[in-house]
Design a protein around this motif. Structure first.
Motif, PDB file in Angstrom:
ATOM      1  N   GLN A 173       0.838  -1.198   0.000  1.00  0.00           N
ATOM      2  CA  GLN A 173       0.000   0.000   0.000  1.00  0.00           C
ATOM      3  C   GLN A 173       0.876   1.252   0.000  1.00  0.00           C
ATOM      4  O   GLN A 173       0.877   2.032   0.943  1.00  0.00           O
ATOM      5  CB  GLN A 173      -0.942   0.002   1.204  1.00  0.00           C
ATOM      6  N   CYS A 174       1.644   1.437  -1.052  1.00  0.00           N
ATOM      7  CA  CYS A 174       2.571   2.558  -1.140  1.00  0.00           C
ATOM      8  C   CYS A 174       1.821   3.891  -1.235  1.00  0.00           C
ATOM      9  O   CYS A 174       0.937   4.046  -2.071  1.00  0.00           O
ATOM     10  CB  CYS A 174       3.464   2.386  -2.362  1.00  0.00           C
ATOM     11  N   PRO A 175       2.137   4.885  -0.382  1.00  0.00           N
ATOM     12  CA  PRO A 175       1.448   6.173  -0.451  1.00  0.00           C
ATOM     13  C   PRO A 175       1.915   7.042  -1.618  1.00  0.00           C
ATOM     14  O   PRO A 175       1.231   7.976  -2.002  1.00  0.00           O
ATOM     15  CB  PRO A 175       1.770   6.830   0.884  1.00  0.00           C
ATOM     16  N   PRO A 213       5.672   4.610 -12.124  1.00  0.00           N
ATOM     17  CA  PRO A 213       5.567   3.512 -13.060  1.00  0.00           C
ATOM     18  C   PRO A 213       5.117   3.982 -14.450  1.00  0.00           C
ATOM     19  O   PRO A 213       4.454   5.003 -14.593  1.00  0.00           O
ATOM     20  CB  PRO A 213       4.531   2.578 -12.469  1.00  0.00           C
ATOM     21  N   LYS A 214       5.498   3.177 -15.431  1.00  0.00           N
ATOM     22  CA  LYS A 214       5.167   3.472 -16.822  1.00  0.00           C
ATOM     23  C   LYS A 214       3.656   3.612 -16.988  1.00  0.00           C
ATOM     24  O   LYS A 214       2.901   2.870 -16.405  1.00  0.00           O
ATOM     25  CB  LYS A 214       5.669   2.350 -17.725  1.00  0.00           C
ATOM     26  N   THR A 215       3.245   4.576 -17.740  1.00  0.00           N
ATOM     27  CA  THR A 215       1.841   4.872 -18.125  1.00  0.00           C
ATOM     28  C   THR A 215       0.932   5.264 -16.960  1.00  0.00           C
ATOM     29  O   THR A 215      -0.262   5.392 -17.146  1.00  0.00           O
ATOM     30  CB  THR A 215       1.178   3.716 -18.913  1.00  0.00           C
ATOM     31  N   PHE A 216       1.468   5.507 -15.780  1.00  0.00           N
ATOM     32  CA  PHE A 216       0.597   5.833 -14.647  1.00  0.00           C
ATOM     33  C   PHE A 216      -0.244   7.084 -14.907  1.00  0.00           C
ATOM     34  O   PHE A 216      -1.449   7.082 -14.682  1.00  0.00           O
ATOM     35  CB  PHE A 216       1.392   6.009 -13.354  1.00  0.00           C
ATOM     36  N   MET A 217       0.386   8.162 -15.362  1.00  0.00           N
ATOM     37  CA  MET A 217      -0.346   9.412 -15.567  1.00  0.00           C
ATOM     38  C   MET A 217      -1.324   9.337 -16.737  1.00  0.00           C
ATOM     39  O   MET A 217      -2.147  10.218 -16.917  1.00  0.00           O
ATOM     40  CB  MET A 217       0.633  10.572 -15.773  1.00  0.00           C
ATOM     41  N   ASP A 218      -1.240   8.271 -17.530  1.00  0.00           N
ATOM     42  CA  ASP A 218      -2.184   8.063 -18.630  1.00  0.00           C
ATOM     43  C   ASP A 218      -3.486   7.426 -18.157  1.00  0.00           C
ATOM     44  O   ASP A 218      -4.456   7.365 -18.904  1.00  0.00           O
ATOM     45  CB  ASP A 218      -1.556   7.161 -19.700  1.00  0.00           C
ATOM     46  N   VAL A 271      -9.595   6.303 -11.836  1.00  0.00           N
ATOM     47  CA  VAL A 271      -9.067   4.948 -11.680  1.00  0.00           C
ATOM     48  C   VAL A 271      -9.296   4.476 -10.245  1.00  0.00           C
ATOM     49  O   VAL A 271      -9.043   5.217  -9.295  1.00  0.00           O
ATOM     50  CB  VAL A 271      -7.565   4.886 -12.063  1.00  0.00           C
ATOM     51  N   PRO A 272      -9.824   3.264 -10.083  1.00  0.00           N
ATOM     52  CA  PRO A 272     -10.055   2.766  -8.724  1.00  0.00           C
ATOM     53  C   PRO A 272      -8.737   2.515  -7.992  1.00  0.00           C
ATOM     54  O   PRO A 272      -7.716   2.189  -8.612  1.00  0.00           O
ATOM     55  CB  PRO A 272     -10.785   1.432  -8.950  1.00  0.00           C
ATOM     56  N   ALA A 273      -8.760   2.656  -6.683  1.00  0.00           N
ATOM     57  CA  ALA A 273      -7.558   2.459  -5.869  1.00  0.00           C
ATOM     58  C   ALA A 273      -6.975   1.067  -6.071  1.00  0.00           C
ATOM     59  O   ALA A 273      -5.754   0.900  -6.078  1.00  0.00           O
ATOM     60  CB  ALA A 273      -7.878   2.690  -4.397  1.00  0.00           C
ATOM     61  N   LEU A 309      -0.994  -1.581 -10.377  1.00  0.00           N
ATOM     62  CA  LEU A 309       0.067  -0.976 -11.179  1.00  0.00           C
ATOM     63  C   LEU A 309       1.362  -0.888 -10.383  1.00  0.00           C
ATOM     64  O   LEU A 309       2.439  -1.186 -10.890  1.00  0.00           O
ATOM     65  CB  LEU A 309      -0.349   0.426 -11.639  1.00  0.00           C
ATOM     66  N   LEU A 310       1.250  -0.467  -9.130  1.00  0.00           N
ATOM     67  CA  LEU A 310       2.434  -0.347  -8.283  1.00  0.00           C
ATOM     68  C   LEU A 310       3.061  -1.708  -7.997  1.00  0.00           C
ATOM     69  O   LEU A 310       4.279  -1.858  -8.060  1.00  0.00           O
ATOM     70  CB  LEU A 310       2.076   0.358  -6.976  1.00  0.00           C
ATOM     71  N   GLU A 311       2.220  -2.701  -7.706  1.00  0.00           N
ATOM     72  CA  GLU A 311       2.740  -4.053  -7.462  1.00  0.00           C
ATOM     73  C   GLU A 311       3.492  -4.560  -8.687  1.00  0.00           C
ATOM     74  O   GLU A 311       4.568  -5.146  -8.564  1.00  0.00           O
ATOM     75  CB  GLU A 311       1.596  -5.005  -7.118  1.00  0.00           C
ATOM     76  N   GLY A 312       2.924  -4.324  -9.883  1.00  0.00           N
ATOM     77  CA  GLY A 312       3.580  -4.742 -11.117  1.00  0.00           C
ATOM     78  C   GLY A 312       4.927  -4.059 -11.300  1.00  0.00           C
ATOM     79  O   GLY A 312       5.916  -4.694 -11.697  1.00  0.00           O
ATOM     80  N   ALA A 313       4.983  -2.774 -11.006  1.00  0.00           N
ATOM     81  CA  ALA A 313       6.244  -2.029 -11.129  1.00  0.00           C
ATOM     82  C   ALA A 313       7.277  -2.542 -10.137  1.00  0.00           C
ATOM     83  O   ALA A 313       8.448  -2.731 -10.483  1.00  0.00           O
ATOM     84  CB  ALA A 313       5.997  -0.538 -10.920  1.00  0.00           C
ATOM     85  N   PHE A 314       6.872  -2.800  -8.883  1.00  0.00           N
ATOM     86  CA  PHE A 314       7.799  -3.323  -7.878  1.00  0.00           C
ATOM     87  C   PHE A 314       8.296  -4.714  -8.256  1.00  0.00           C
ATOM     88  O   PHE A 314       9.470  -5.031  -8.113  1.00  0.00           O
ATOM     89  CB  PHE A 314       7.151  -3.351  -6.489  1.00  0.00           C
TER      90      PHE A 314
END
Length: 128
Positions: free
Chosen positions: A3-5, A27-32, A37-39, A45-50
């Motif tokens: 649960q990264c803030p 992470p890639k494409t986050f701002m797109d 977007v649901p939490a 997305l964050l888990e995938g990046a980590f």
């Protein structure tokens, strides 16, 4: 962390032909992503990046992840009609002279964007 803030780091600039655009983000494409977007999607997305970083480093988290380079000036969320995160707040990220050097905190849709607009005075930048 599960649960990264901190959701994303990005660098945006004004392109004289394309307008406001994201140059780098992680992470890639986050701002797109669509602003609504649901939490749960954000955390996936964050888990995938980590996980990608852990695979590349063998568990050593000190790898500097290469940022994504975007050449297009329009950021959408994959065909949905809603605004992307970047499109919804770009007017406060890329501002006029009146907000230069001011720290701005935008809060919307359970996200916060902290920005400090800067003008780089150099002949290489037509706008300035």
């Amino acid at each position: 962390p599960t649960q990264c803030p901190l959701f994303c780091c990005f660098y945006a600039e004004f392109d004289n032909r394309a307008g406001p655009k994201i140059v780098f983000q992680s992470p890639k494409t986050f701002m797109d992503q669509e602003i609504q977007v649901p939490a749960e999607r954000v955390h996936k997305l964050l888990e995938g990046a980590f996980e990608e970083i852990q695979l590349k480093t063998g568990g050593n988290s000190t790898l500097e992840q290469p940022a994504t380079n975007h050449d297009q000036g329009v950021h959408t969320s994959g065909g949905n009609s809603g605004l992307s995160i970047f499109d919804s707040c770009k007017d406060y990220i890329i501002t006029g002279n009146e907000l230069t050097g001011t720290v701005i905190n935008l809060s919307s849709h359970e996200m916060h964007v902290l920005t400090r607009p800067t003008i780089i005075h150099n002949e290489a930048y037509e706008r300035n």
